[in-house]
Design an enzyme around this catalytic site. Structure first.
Site, PDB file in Angstrom:
ATOM      1  N   THR A 150      -9.318  10.728  -0.804  1.00  0.00           N
ATOM      2  CA  THR A 150      -9.567   9.720  -1.841  1.00  0.00           C
ATOM      3  C   THR A 150     -11.016   9.206  -1.787  1.00  0.00           C
ATOM      4  OG1 THR A 150      -7.258   9.113  -1.737  1.00  0.00           O
ATOM      5  CG2 THR A 150      -8.713   7.494  -2.722  1.00  0.00           C
TER       6      THR A 150
ATOM      7  N   LYS B  54      -3.994   1.992  11.331  1.00  0.00           N
ATOM      8  CA  LYS B  54      -4.934   1.547  10.287  1.00  0.00           C
ATOM      9  C   LYS B  54      -4.211   0.724   9.225  1.00  0.00           C
ATOM     10  CE  LYS B  54      -5.961   5.862  10.086  1.00  0.00           C
ATOM     11  NZ  LYS B  54      -6.383   7.234  10.188  1.00  0.00           N
ATOM     12  N   LYS B  55      -3.019   1.184   8.841  1.00  0.00           N
ATOM     13  CA  LYS B  55      -2.290   0.493   7.767  1.00  0.00           C
ATOM     14  C   LYS B  55      -1.862  -0.897   8.238  1.00  0.00           C
ATOM     15  CE  LYS B  55      -2.737   3.499   4.734  1.00  0.00           C
ATOM     16  NZ  LYS B  55      -3.391   3.209   3.466  1.00  0.00           N
TER      17      LYS B  55
ATOM     18  N   ASP C  33       0.840  -1.208   0.000  1.00  0.00           N
ATOM     19  CA  ASP C  33       0.000   0.000   0.000  1.00  0.00           C
ATOM     20  C   ASP C  33       0.870   1.250   0.000  1.00  0.00           C
ATOM     21  OD1 ASP C  33      -2.244   1.580   0.052  1.00  0.00           O
ATOM     22  OD2 ASP C  33      -2.808   1.122   2.111  1.00  0.00           O
ATOM     23  N   LYS C  34       0.205   2.367  -0.275  1.00  0.00           N
ATOM     24  CA  LYS C  34       0.846   3.688  -0.235  1.00  0.00           C
ATOM     25  C   LYS C  34      -0.042   4.581   0.614  1.00  0.00           C
ATOM     26  CE  LYS C  34      -0.694   6.960  -2.291  1.00  0.00           C
ATOM     27  NZ  LYS C  34      -1.122   8.375  -2.448  1.00  0.00           N
ATOM     28  N   HIS C  35       0.554   5.514   1.327  1.00  0.00           N
ATOM     29  CA  HIS C  35      -0.279   6.484   2.048  1.00  0.00           C
ATOM     30  C   HIS C  35       0.337   7.861   1.896  1.00  0.00           C
ATOM     31  CE1 HIS C  35      -3.362   7.577   4.940  1.00  0.00           C
ATOM     32  NE2 HIS C  35      -2.476   8.402   5.465  1.00  0.00           N
ATOM     33  N   SER C  36      -0.521   8.843   1.642  1.00  0.00           N
ATOM     34  CA  SER C  36      -0.035  10.216   1.520  1.00  0.00           C
ATOM     35  C   SER C  36      -0.491  10.999   2.747  1.00  0.00           C
ATOM     36  CB  SER C  36      -0.602  10.827   0.246  1.00  0.00           C
ATOM     37  OG  SER C  36      -0.748  12.214   0.388  1.00  0.00           O
TER      38      SER C  36
ATOM     39  N   ARG D 215      -8.794  14.535  18.839  1.00  0.00           N
ATOM     40  CA  ARG D 215      -7.682  15.421  18.426  1.00  0.00           C
ATOM     41  C   ARG D 215      -8.170  16.540  17.518  1.00  0.00           C
ATOM     42  NH1 ARG D 215      -4.302  11.657  15.252  1.00  0.00           N
ATOM     43  NH2 ARG D 215      -3.024  13.467  14.823  1.00  0.00           N
TER      44      ARG D 215
ATOM     45  N   SER E  11      -1.630   7.122  14.370  1.00  0.00           N
ATOM     46  CA  SER E  11      -2.939   7.168  13.720  1.00  0.00           C
ATOM     47  C   SER E  11      -2.873   6.533  12.333  1.00  0.00           C
ATOM     48  CB  SER E  11      -3.399   8.630  13.626  1.00  0.00           C
ATOM     49  OG  SER E  11      -4.522   8.754  12.804  1.00  0.00           O
TER      50      SER E  11
HETATM   51  N1  URA Z   1      -4.124  11.044   8.653  1.00  0.00           N
HETATM   52  C1  URA Z   1      -4.485  10.180   9.646  1.00  0.00           C
HETATM   53  O1  URA Z   1      -5.048   9.123   9.406  1.00  0.00           O
HETATM   54  N2  URA Z   1      -4.164  10.527  10.895  1.00  0.00           N
HETATM   55  C2  URA Z   1      -3.541  11.678  11.226  1.00  0.00           C
HETATM   56  O2  URA Z   1      -3.288  11.911  12.388  1.00  0.00           O
HETATM   57  C3  URA Z   1      -3.195  12.574  10.182  1.00  0.00           C
HETATM   58  C4  URA Z   1      -3.489  12.222   8.891  1.00  0.00           C
END
Ligand code: URA
Length: 436
Positions: free
Chosen positions: A120, A187-188, A80-83, A168, A183
């Site tokens: 997305t 999830k990842k 996977d990729k996350h931005s 937050r 955070s």
């Molecule tokens: N994206 C997230 O899922 N968590 C954060 O704290 C910031 C960006």
């Protein structure tokens, strides 16, 4: 254990044990620890930070607060990729089917727009029928059969993050490196990844405006993810201008579909997409080196395999595939489309990219309250890049709006966001550096 004593330790810059962090996160997930205590904890972390071990333990504890997805009987790496979020960043929409077409499996848990940045999920929601809110079983089946699935966080996936994120968001504790790390990665990691590449956006349209902060966030995420056995690298990419030509949900979806169907893409968008995809293909040993990876990526576009993966994923998730086959005419369009001209002719020298993202919110394409229904058709097309020549015949961009009244405000915003100079400025490279 006593919650206030744990919070007190962080407040006094004393390191927490794994057991203390587990206790806190479990209590936050079940509600045994009150939201005010959770909020105090996030503020103590925001002000004092956490050690590397604490950040890793927090991430693992948040990951384990819900289900961890397992993919059985699949024959390829799970990637996977996350931005970290930008303006015009539609890379995920191309990357997931491109990697799937190259033999990887991409279980992508994506988010909605956050602040001035686009999300997305909102882009995919602009495609009629596409379900971003699905159960784990359909998610697993789609990944297995289409090679990729882009969906939202289910209620069973890292629920501690869902709770802490909401806290937050309203307690001014979002921009904390350990909290962002935990955070994103909770999830990842819950999605069962083996390989991850992070796109750390840096510049005036990103949450991390300077390279120092972006590097710190990249190192924190890379350290924790590797510590949790997901091989991860990070690429710092420039966010001092819009990525690609479009900003706004359906407009970005169309740019992504054009990309997947082989139309000539914006060069910076192609560079970011290629670099992130190649990083994964090489790390996951699907390609020997970056050169071969780029050839594989071009091949899956040229032969239409990546587009096929996108259609398969979308149809399994409920989208109307007739729209995808005829997207040029079938995607929804805004009522008003108007050019925005510069006040003086010259070369684009600087773009306040955050303001462009705010422009989409003003047009109703982003939210000002959490449950707001957005206008998917609004935003900008043909957005100028640094160094472009603009004048009374060549616009800065076109605005797409459902409402004539807000166009005037947005024209002013964009004219303020784009600085014009008599001398041509060279674009900065879109790829800044790699963090391993
Ligand atoms: N994206 C997230 O899922 N968590 C954060 O704290 C910031 C960006």
């Amino acid at each position: 254990m006593i919650p206030q004593e744990i919070i007190r330790k962080t407040r006094n810059k004393k390191e927490l044990t794994k057991e203390e962090i587990d206790y806190l996160i479990k209590g936050i997930s079940t509600g045994d620890i009150a939201d005010i205590q959770a909020a105090s904890f996030t503020m103590a972390v925001f002000l004092n930070g956490l050690t590397k071990d604490e950040t890793l333990n927090l991430t693992l504890s948040m990951r384990d607060s819900g289900e961890i997805i397992k993919f059985k009987d699949i024959n390829g790496p799970i990637v996977d990729k996350h931005s970290t979020g930008g303006v015009g960043d539609k890379v995920s929409l191309m990357l997931a089917p491109m990697l799937a077409a190259c033999g990887a499996y991409v279980p992508m848990i994506a988010g909605r727009g956050l602040g001035h940045t686009g999300g997305t999920l909102d882009k995919l929601d602009s495609l009629k029928g596409y379900q971003t809110n699905v159960g784990i079983q359909l998610f697993q089946k789609t990944v297995k059969e289409a090679g990729c699935a882009i969906v939202g966080q289910t209620k069973d996936l890292a629920p501690a993050d869902k709770k802490l994120y909401a806290i937050r968001d309203v307690c001014a504790t979002v921009e904390s490196i350990p909290l962002i790390t935990a955070s994103i990665l909770s999830k990842k990691l819950a999605a069962g990844l083996q390989y991850l590449v992070m796109d750390i956006k840096c510049g005036n349209g990103a949450f991390m405006e300077n390279k120092e902060e972006a590097r710190k966030l990249a190192s924190s995420i890379v350290n924790v993810a590797n510590g949790a056995n997901t091989k991860t690298t990070a690429i710092l990419t420039d966010m001092n201008s819009v990525l690609g030509n479009t900003v706004g949900n359906v407009l970005e979806l169309k740019e992504a579909l054009d990309y997947l169907s082989g139309k000539t893409p914006d060069s910076r968008l192609k560079e970011v997409t290629d670099v992130l995809c190649s990083e994964i293909l090489v790390n996951a040993k699907l390609a020997k080196d970056n050169l071969l990876a780029k050839a594989m990526l071009q091949n899956v576009i040229d032969k239409g395999y990546a587009y096929e993966r996108f259609v398969k994923m979308s149809s399994m998730l409920g989208a109307d595939t007739f729209i995808l086959e005829n997207y040029d005419t079938m995607l929804p369009k805004a009522k008003y489309v108007k050019p925005i001209y510069p006040q003086t002719a010259g070369y684009v020298s600087k773009i306040d990219t955050r303001k462009v993202g705010i422009g989409v919110i003003v047009l109703g394409g982003g939210r000002t309250t959490p449950i707001q229904q957005i206008n998917y058709t609004t935003g900008f097309t043909s957005f100028c890049q640094i160094g472009d020549k603009v004048d009374t015949k060549t616009p800065l961009c076109y605005v797409h709006s459902e409402n004539e009244d807000n166009i005037k405000e947005v024209i002013k915003l964009i004219q303020e966001a784009v600085s014009i100079s008599e001398i041509r400025t060279e674009k900065e490279s879109v790829i800044i550096e790699k963090i391993i």
